[in-house]
Design a protein around this motif. Sequence first.
Motif, PDB file in Angstrom:
ATOM      1  N   GLU A 124       0.755  -1.166   0.117  1.00 57.23           N
ATOM      2  CA  GLU A 124       0.082  -0.018  -0.065  1.00 57.23           C
ATOM      3  C   GLU A 124       0.852   1.265   0.045  1.00 57.23           C
ATOM      4  O   GLU A 124       2.009   1.337   0.544  1.00 57.23           O
ATOM      5  N   ILE A 125       0.300   2.213  -0.540  1.00 56.73           N
ATOM      6  CA  ILE A 125       0.929   3.624  -0.515  1.00 56.73           C
ATOM      7  C   ILE A 125      -0.102   4.461   0.429  1.00 56.73           C
ATOM      8  O   ILE A 125      -1.501   4.329   0.016  1.00 56.73           O
ATOM      9  N   THR A 126       0.023   4.851   1.623  1.00 63.50           N
ATOM     10  CA  THR A 126      -0.756   5.432   2.473  1.00 63.50           C
ATOM     11  C   THR A 126      -0.680   7.003   2.354  1.00 63.50           C
ATOM     12  O   THR A 126       0.378   7.362   1.995  1.00 63.50           O
ATOM     13  N   GLY A 127      -1.544   7.454   3.024  1.00 65.81           N
ATOM     14  CA  GLY A 127      -1.258   9.036   3.472  1.00 65.81           C
ATOM     15  C   GLY A 127      -1.738   9.847   2.241  1.00 65.81           C
ATOM     16  O   GLY A 127      -1.556  11.152   2.084  1.00 65.81           O
ATOM     17  N   VAL A 128      -2.594   9.561   1.322  1.00 60.89           N
ATOM     18  CA  VAL A 128      -2.905  10.239   0.029  1.00 60.89           C
ATOM     19  C   VAL A 128      -3.975  11.181   0.486  1.00 60.89           C
ATOM     20  O   VAL A 128      -4.908  10.680   1.211  1.00 60.89           O
ATOM     21  N   ALA A 129      -3.790  12.345   0.183  1.00 64.69           N
ATOM     22  CA  ALA A 129      -4.688  13.507   0.759  1.00 64.69           C
ATOM     23  C   ALA A 129      -6.135  13.485   0.283  1.00 64.69           C
ATOM     24  O   ALA A 129      -7.034  13.348   1.092  1.00 64.69           O
TER      25      ALA A 129
ATOM     26  N   THR B  37      -6.930   7.978   9.878  1.00 65.79           N
ATOM     27  CA  THR B  37      -6.316   9.065   9.451  1.00 65.79           C
ATOM     28  C   THR B  37      -7.023  10.137   8.622  1.00 65.79           C
ATOM     29  O   THR B  37      -6.511  10.985   8.275  1.00 65.79           O
ATOM     30  N   ASN B  38      -8.143   9.412   8.037  1.00 66.18           N
ATOM     31  CA  ASN B  38      -9.048  10.448   7.092  1.00 66.18           C
ATOM     32  C   ASN B  38      -8.380  10.725   5.818  1.00 66.18           C
ATOM     33  O   ASN B  38      -8.261  11.834   5.111  1.00 66.18           O
ATOM     34  N   THR B  39      -7.273   9.786   5.463  1.00 65.88           N
ATOM     35  CA  THR B  39      -6.517   9.873   4.082  1.00 65.88           C
ATOM     36  C   THR B  39      -6.852   8.666   3.391  1.00 65.88           C
ATOM     37  O   THR B  39      -7.475   7.728   3.907  1.00 65.88           O
ATOM     38  N   TRP B  40      -6.384   8.721   2.126  1.00 63.44           N
ATOM     39  CA  TRP B  40      -6.715   7.639   1.274  1.00 63.44           C
ATOM     40  C   TRP B  40      -5.405   6.739   1.051  1.00 63.44           C
ATOM     41  O   TRP B  40      -4.559   7.139   1.297  1.00 63.44           O
ATOM     42  N   ARG B  41      -5.721   5.401   0.697  1.00 61.25           N
ATOM     43  CA  ARG B  41      -4.642   4.494   0.763  1.00 61.25           C
ATOM     44  C   ARG B  41      -4.860   3.884  -0.857  1.00 61.25           C
ATOM     45  O   ARG B  41      -5.784   3.365  -1.174  1.00 61.25           O
ATOM     46  N   VAL B  42      -3.698   3.600  -1.409  1.00 61.23           N
ATOM     47  CA  VAL B  42      -3.804   2.720  -2.665  1.00 61.23           C
ATOM     48  C   VAL B  42      -2.972   1.608  -2.537  1.00 61.23           C
ATOM     49  O   VAL B  42      -1.928   1.253  -2.053  1.00 61.23           O
ATOM     50  N   ARG B  43      -3.985   0.203  -2.533  1.00 66.79           N
ATOM     51  CA  ARG B  43      -3.370  -1.100  -2.611  1.00 66.79           C
ATOM     52  C   ARG B  43      -3.109  -1.415  -3.865  1.00 66.79           C
ATOM     53  O   ARG B  43      -3.663  -1.322  -4.725  1.00 66.79           O
ATOM     54  N   ILE B  44      -1.707  -2.335  -3.769  1.00 67.74           N
ATOM     55  CA  ILE B  44      -1.071  -2.418  -5.252  1.00 67.74           C
ATOM     56  C   ILE B  44      -0.941  -3.987  -5.285  1.00 67.74           C
ATOM     57  O   ILE B  44      -0.375  -4.646  -4.274  1.00 67.74           O
ATOM     58  N   GLY B  45      -1.412  -4.596  -6.492  1.00 67.82           N
ATOM     59  CA  GLY B  45      -1.210  -5.845  -6.769  1.00 67.82           C
ATOM     60  C   GLY B  45      -1.763  -7.219  -6.007  1.00 67.82           C
ATOM     61  O   GLY B  45      -2.680  -6.815  -5.035  1.00 67.82           O
ATOM     62  N   GLU B  46      -1.396  -8.316  -6.247  1.00 63.96           N
ATOM     63  CA  GLU B  46      -2.056  -9.352  -5.487  1.00 63.96           C
ATOM     64  C   GLU B  46      -0.974  -9.592  -4.349  1.00 63.96           C
ATOM     65  O   GLU B  46       0.112  -9.282  -4.221  1.00 63.96           O
TER      66      GLU B  46
END
Length: 85
Positions: free
Chosen positions: A9-14, A42-51
Amino acid sequence: PEIEIYNFEITGVATREEANALAKEVREATNEAATIALDAKTNTWRVRIGERKETVEEANEYKEFLAEKGFGAAEIVTEKIRQVS
């Protein structure tokens, strides 16, 4: 028994828009799935990547792959799953 699985995951996306743009960028650069989710804590977005990966070795290799593609901010997220015996 419990097993560990590894997600990325990439976390902390506004904003949702930024998360969608990042997910699209990830998909185009890696040919992997990328989904977004709101992190309520955190009221931010996260991107989950791949399997998910099933071994720490696979997880580390995939993290290196993501870094080579420009996504070094991706974190390994370890989840424990209890299997029915």
